[in-house]
Each structure stands twice: as C-alpha cells, then as structure tokens.
Design an enzyme around this catalytic site. Sequence first.
Site, PDB file in Angstrom:
ATOM      1  N   GLN A 235      -5.533  -3.191  10.956  1.00  0.00           N
ATOM      2  CA  GLN A 235      -4.411  -2.540  11.629  1.00  0.00           C
ATOM      3  C   GLN A 235      -4.826  -1.256  12.333  1.00  0.00           C
ATOM      4  O   GLN A 235      -3.990  -0.401  12.616  1.00  0.00           O
ATOM      5  CB  GLN A 235      -3.293  -2.250  10.625  1.00  0.00           C
ATOM      6  CG  GLN A 235      -2.676  -3.517  10.052  1.00  0.00           C
ATOM      7  CD  GLN A 235      -1.477  -3.205   9.171  1.00  0.00           C
ATOM      8  OE1 GLN A 235      -0.450  -2.770   9.655  1.00  0.00           O
ATOM      9  NE2 GLN A 235      -1.622  -3.416   7.872  1.00  0.00           N
TER      10      GLN A 235
ATOM     11  N   ASP B  85      -1.766   7.944   4.082  1.00  0.00           N
ATOM     12  CA  ASP B  85      -1.374   6.562   4.432  1.00  0.00           C
ATOM     13  C   ASP B  85      -1.964   6.223   5.808  1.00  0.00           C
ATOM     14  O   ASP B  85      -2.282   7.116   6.588  1.00  0.00           O
ATOM     15  CB  ASP B  85       0.167   6.461   4.475  1.00  0.00           C
ATOM     16  CG  ASP B  85       0.638   5.012   4.354  1.00  0.00           C
ATOM     17  OD1 ASP B  85      -0.215   4.101   4.244  1.00  0.00           O
ATOM     18  OD2 ASP B  85       1.866   4.779   4.363  1.00  0.00           O
ATOM     19  N   GLU B  86      -2.097   4.943   6.107  1.00  0.00           N
ATOM     20  CA  GLU B  86      -2.609   4.497   7.413  1.00  0.00           C
ATOM     21  C   GLU B  86      -3.941   5.181   7.732  1.00  0.00           C
ATOM     22  O   GLU B  86      -4.180   5.648   8.850  1.00  0.00           O
ATOM     23  CB  GLU B  86      -1.592   4.796   8.531  1.00  0.00           C
ATOM     24  CG  GLU B  86      -0.206   4.219   8.286  1.00  0.00           C
ATOM     25  CD  GLU B  86      -0.092   2.743   8.608  1.00  0.00           C
ATOM     26  OE1 GLU B  86      -1.118   2.141   9.001  1.00  0.00           O
ATOM     27  OE2 GLU B  86       1.004   2.185   8.449  1.00  0.00           O
TER      28      GLU B  86
ATOM     29  N   LYS C 213       0.836  -1.200   0.000  1.00  0.00           N
ATOM     30  CA  LYS C 213       0.000   0.000   0.000  1.00  0.00           C
ATOM     31  C   LYS C 213       0.872   1.252   0.000  1.00  0.00           C
ATOM     32  O   LYS C 213       0.692   2.148  -0.807  1.00  0.00           O
ATOM     33  CB  LYS C 213      -0.891   0.026   1.254  1.00  0.00           C
ATOM     34  CG  LYS C 213      -1.914  -1.088   1.324  1.00  0.00           C
ATOM     35  CD  LYS C 213      -2.829  -0.914   2.527  1.00  0.00           C
ATOM     36  CE  LYS C 213      -2.116  -1.022   3.864  1.00  0.00           C
ATOM     37  NZ  LYS C 213      -1.496  -2.322   4.107  1.00  0.00           N
ATOM     38  N   THR C 214       1.809   1.281   0.931  1.00  0.00           N
ATOM     39  CA  THR C 214       2.671   2.450   1.036  1.00  0.00           C
ATOM     40  C   THR C 214       3.517   2.590  -0.222  1.00  0.00           C
ATOM     41  O   THR C 214       3.740   3.692  -0.713  1.00  0.00           O
ATOM     42  CB  THR C 214       3.563   2.336   2.291  1.00  0.00           C
ATOM     43  OG1 THR C 214       2.708   2.179   3.428  1.00  0.00           O
ATOM     44  CG2 THR C 214       4.407   3.573   2.475  1.00  0.00           C
TER      45      THR C 214
ATOM     46  N   ARG D  15       5.047  -7.332  10.903  1.00  0.00           N
ATOM     47  CA  ARG D  15       6.246  -6.526  10.659  1.00  0.00           C
ATOM     48  C   ARG D  15       7.403  -7.407  10.187  1.00  0.00           C
ATOM     49  O   ARG D  15       8.399  -6.936   9.673  1.00  0.00           O
ATOM     50  CB  ARG D  15       6.714  -5.787  11.932  1.00  0.00           C
ATOM     51  CG  ARG D  15       5.757  -4.790  12.552  1.00  0.00           C
ATOM     52  CD  ARG D  15       5.236  -3.819  11.556  1.00  0.00           C
ATOM     53  NE  ARG D  15       3.958  -4.260  11.031  1.00  0.00           N
ATOM     54  CZ  ARG D  15       3.442  -3.830   9.878  1.00  0.00           C
ATOM     55  NH1 ARG D  15       4.101  -2.994   9.132  1.00  0.00           N
ATOM     56  NH2 ARG D  15       2.276  -4.268   9.460  1.00  0.00           N
TER      57      ARG D  15
END
Length: 763
Positions: free
Chosen positions: A265, A234-235, A44-45, A611
């Site tokens: 998340q 983002d996020e 995504k990022t 992660r």
Amino acid sequence: MASAPAPAPADLPPWLQGLNPPQRDAVLTTEGPVLILAGAGTGKTKALTSRLAHIVFSRLAWPSEILAVTFTNRAAREMRHRMEVLVGDLAEGLPFLGTFHSIAARMLRRHAGLVGLDSNFTILDTDDQLRLLKQVVIEAGLDERRWPAKQLAGHIDRWKNRGEIPAEVPPGEAMSFGEGQANGAKLYARYQERLRALNAADFGDLLLHMLTIFTEAPDVLADYQRRFKYIMVDEYQDTNVAQYRWLTLLAGARHNIACVGDDDQSIYSWRGAEVANILRFERDFPGAKVIRLEQNYRSTSHILAAANGLIAHNKGRLGKQLFTAGSAGEKIAVIGVWDGPEEARLIGDHAERRAREGASLNQMAILVRAQFQTRELEDRFIGIGLPYRIVGGFRFYERAEVRDALAYLRLIVSPNDALAFERIVNVPKRGLGDKAMAALHAAARSMDRPLPRAAEAIVETPALSPAARRSLKTLVMDLDRWRALAETTPHPELARIVLEESGYVAMWQADKSAEAQGRLDNLIELTRAMEDYPSLTGFLEHVSLVMDNDASDATEKLTIMTLHAAKGLEFDHVFLAGWEEGVFPSQRALDEGGAKSLEEERRLAYVGITRARRTATITHAANRRVYGQWTAAIPSRFVSELPLDHVEVTSTLSGGPSLWRAALQGEVDPFAHVGRGTGRGPGWERAAGGFGAARNTAPAIDVKASAVSVGLRGRADVKLGARVFHSKFGEGTVIGIEGNKLEIDFPAAGTKRILDSFVEVRP
Ligand code: ATP
Ligand code: MG
C-alpha cells in the site's frame, strides 16, 4: 496459518477483547521496537489503537507521553474517538496524536526562536509558496518561462522530504535548475531567507526545522526523548526520509517504537515516501519484533481474492498470504459504459438502489484517480439530489474567494503577514495598482520592515499619490479596528464584519458573472465552518493543516474521494471509476514508462479494491473528456489483470456483448443509434484483444436513460415561481435560482437543488 485463530476470552479488558493472537501480541509487546507488517484490512490500525489504549489504561505512560502518528487528520480523529470508547476520560488530551505535519507544527511553535521564527509563524500553502518562489526566480534574473517556479517548488519539496537544508543538496541536483549562481540550491537558500523574513514556513519546513533544532539543540531533543515513552506510527510504508529521521531521533535510546505498515500500500513515492524504510527498520532497531497479521476482517473472499490476484502482478514486493473467514459475497462488477456522464449516472443509480435496499450512503464511496473525474459525478448527483461529500484535496479552501477571505483573517492574527497583505491590498480594487505597490515594496526594503508595517509608515509620507495614500490609510485603519474588534467579538461574527466592511462582499454582489453567487455562498460556508473552532487562530491552523472540512455534517452522504485519500478507510460499497488507460494507470505513469511508476499505480488499485467490505464496482468509459477534449479510451490493464473467477464483466452499451464484439471487429457501429461518432480507433482494437472480446460474457445491464438523452438536452429557461417537471421527483415549483442550479420545491419529495437541464418547464 490456515484457520481463524480463536478470539480472546471475554474476561479480558475491553481493548484486548476480540483481538486475534498476533494482534494481542502486538498490543502487549510494549517495550522495544515492534514492526507490524501485514496486508490490507488485517486489523493493523485496530491493533495500534488497542495498544494505545493498553498503554494509557495500564498507566505505562500518561497520554502526553505518547507520540502517535497517523496519516490523516481524519484518522487521528477516529483513533481519538475509538480511544474514548475504550478508555473514556483517560484518553483526554493525547496532545501528540496527529499527522506528522500537525505534530511537527505544534512542536515548532514552541521552539520557533531556534530557527529564527516567531511562535506565531504562518504556514504557507502551495499558492503562497509559488508566489514567493516566483519572486525569488525573477529576482535572481532568471526567465520565469524557462525556469518555472513550479518546477523549483518540486525540487525544494524533494530536498525537504529528504531532510536536506540548502547546503546539503547534492551538487548535481543543484545544477538541474537555473544557471550558475542562480542554481537550484542557491535559490532554495534564498527562498528560506525570504520565508524567515516573512515569519513563515511551508509544509516541508515543519519537519525540516525540527530536524535542524534536534541537531543543533541537543537539549531540546533530549527533552522530547525523555518525554515520549512510546512512539507509534500507522501507515509506516509511506514515511519519507525526513519523517524517518525525525522518528528515529525521537525514539532515541529507548527504542519503544511500534510501526505498522503494508508494502503493497505504499502509494506516496511521488511525495518522497520510501518503502525501504520498512526494510531499514530491523537494521536501525536491532532486535525488533516483527509481527505478521494474515487474516483479513474487512472484505468478502471475492474482493480479497481479486485484490490479491491484481497485486501479484507486481514484482517488487515482500509478499504475504491473506485469508478471510468471511463469506464469498458478490463478485467484483466490471462495467463498461459509453462516457463519463453515463458512468456518473450508472454509479448514481447503483448507489440509490443500494440505499433503497437499506445500505447507508455513509457506507458508500466513489474512489477516483484524478480530481477532474469528480466534476461529472458532482453534476449528476446535484441533478438527482443525491447527497454527497468530497473529501481530500484543498478544494474548498483553494477557491479564490475563500483564500481572499482567509488572507484578511490572517492579517488580523499576524499583522506582519506580507503575503496575505499583498493578496488583498487591492482586492476589492482600491486604486493601489502596480505603481503604488512598487513604492510600497521600495519603502519596505529601505525601512527593513514587513510590507504591512511599511504601509502603516508610508501613509504618513508623500511617497504615494494622494488618492493612493488615502485608500491605503483607510485599509490600515480598518485592519487596526478589526484587530481591536477581534478582542471582543466571536470570530465567525468578526469574519462577517470584515468581509462586509472591507467591501469584499459588495465586490461579488456587484459581479454579474455566473459564478458570483456561488462565491458568496462559499463565503457564508466559510464563516459557518469557523463556528466549529474555538478561536480564529485555531481555525486558521486547521485550514492550513486539514484536508477535509465536513466532519461535523450529520446528513448521510455518499463520499467522493481520490484513491490516495482513501488509504486506511473502509466502506461497505465501493465504486472505482475511470479504470481506463491514461486515467488509471495515469497518463503520467504511462509516459514515464518505467515498471516502478506502473507498480505504484497497481498498488493504488490494490488500495482501492481493499477499501470495500461488501461490494466493489469498477467502471470504465469508452469515451472520456479530459480537459475539454473527447478521447476514445480503452479499459485499464488492471481490469484484465483481475482474476476471472472473481469478476463479473458487463457493458451497458445496447446490443450487448455480441454487437460490441462485432463493432470491435469493424462490422457494425454500436453507436449509430445515439447519433454520435463511432469513437473507433487504434484503442478499440487493443480493447478487443485485451479485454472486450474475451471477457464480455454477461448480459447487458438495462440502463433506463439512454446514454445521451440528458447530456444533449438544452438548458431550460426558468424563472422564479415556474412550474417544472423532474423525471424522479415529479412536478415542482422553482423557489431559487443560482446560475444553472435550481432550488425546487417538490410536493412529493421536498426541496431539492437540481441542475436546470434536468427539468422540463411546464407551460
Ligand atoms: P488497512 O491496511 O486498510 O489500513 P488495517 O490493517 O489497518 O487496514 P483495520 O482498519 O484495523 O485494518 O481493520 C479492518 C477491519 O477489520 C475493521 O473493520 C476492524 O474493526 C476489523 N477487525 C480488525 N481486527 C479484527 C478482529 N480481530 N476481529 C474482528 N474484526 C476485526
Ligand atoms: Mg489501517
């Protein structure tokens, strides 16, 4: 989608190469609202960064016409860096790439006048905020013990996160703090007045004031709406209502807004984040294109499957499929240990072993649920000379001596900064105690001037005792002199001069307590950190906004951080420490009892596991010291929720699984050999059913040191020049002593900083 999509052909521009079709779609759909909704590690990022590069390089907009919001300053830095790689100089500037806070702060400085502030307003941190709130509570005639400022701070944060000014606070909530005319909303209003008078804003104000400005000055909003041709976030799952409103206002009629997020998340509901914003997106931006990414590029299939299995226990989720074309890799290791120090030892051993096998320490992270978990890890790593960094939280800048030093510096930049003035006026002691301060406050009120300004005036009057007047006058003159000096002196040098001339350094030099030297070190560290910033103002801005301060350090280091701070990051090797009921999930989540907070903890666990690129190691201790109290702990329920096929369970407690099992049934005491209490209790029984008995299948890991040998060893009595022996580095000579930390020169291993309890003194 069942197999990996074909990569883009190599003749594409660099920012499109290597993207899969839905990612490319996300990049090329520049006009209209776009929502990328996808699981962890699906790129995504990466897609967002490529989109930024595409827009800049295709000249769809100038960098200054793009608003790009990241979750941390570190993420912004990384995005900037990746942009430079992709489009070089074109990326220069990007003035509106940053966190909500940093972008809003930059905007607010331009329009501060519209909300009654000067453009050089101070951003308060939590400590200052609490101090001020305490004054507000007391002035209102409330009993601070019954109505703690901290609680009021919580309410006010919540209101600000929802974008509510005092008049908009729901009456029911207003009454949940204080009484009658001194209710929560009234105190909130008074607090805002005080902030304005101090020319200060707290974190929540940065956005709240901008919302006020956008509503009350439509031309300012229209200006930004024209400027920002593209908005990217983002996020997105962790935006709160105030942030959401800010974004929707800015997106205006153009609706060129692209948000990426993952409902699994969402881990900041305690800070007002609302996953519902994701669901609202399609309603507020009709015709939004929703893009899903399903291939995970980050983790091995064991790690991904374990994470998916865990998060499947949550009910409230949108649900999605993830696959990886990567290898199976190692199973997730779940290791039970005796206590915290042993956990630290085990993680240190594993990290060193990986490093010997060629892994970089930069690619390893220990993720913890709570700050208190870091100390034992730090102690151990200092002991064995394993380089580490702590990321997240304001640890360094929160230390008292650092905050004192910053207060002096703030006063130089903002001569009206009353809170800074109050903090240092009698530090070091200048004979300006309560009585002098009361006179000073009274003078400030009657003159209607900020405290530091009142101080300048009062020293010319007989209001203070001669001695107090003299010493206040000296301080006032010092400050004037330093301000003049600031014009000509580099700011790190200025800081050194101020700390010396104010007597602040001398105060700690005279202090005979154990931590005084550490404090002096921190002051040195502070002036060193300033060198990375072009100006004192720039540095102070950084301090009030930034959470980690070690980006410039080049040595390889193992990272220790909270799970919250790890969002969006990735590491080859991840250690997840303290997976015990009461630590993770946290006691608070357990006490609240609801499924909601438990699901948020589980999402946090999902964030933690995802992660990891290559290995994930989960540890849990049978005994944990929480705030000085030993408690028996049982493994986290999240451990038993991991799908069995993807985990490998071991225990370091000697005797292995069978002894362990027997102990759980009350037959033998596995801890007899270490000479401590049994640690058995109701917790252990539950452990037997939930985790230990059923799943302790693999052989015990051989830990070299026994669980207690180091912890019980007394402190060595060491002098400078002493010969000492360390189990790993061999013989060495003590060349420095600072509290219980020794600087030792080892002929074989170089100079290391080691805790005294880890060495033996040679006669
Ligand atoms: P998170 O949910 O944790 O924020 P994310 O969805 O933002 O994850 P990224 O950090 O963008 O994921 O990407 C994860 C990793 O996968 C990175 O190392 C990235 O370089 C890599 N990656 C992303 N897309 C691709 C691709 N199409 N091909 C190869 N690698 C990719
Ligand atoms: Mg990401």
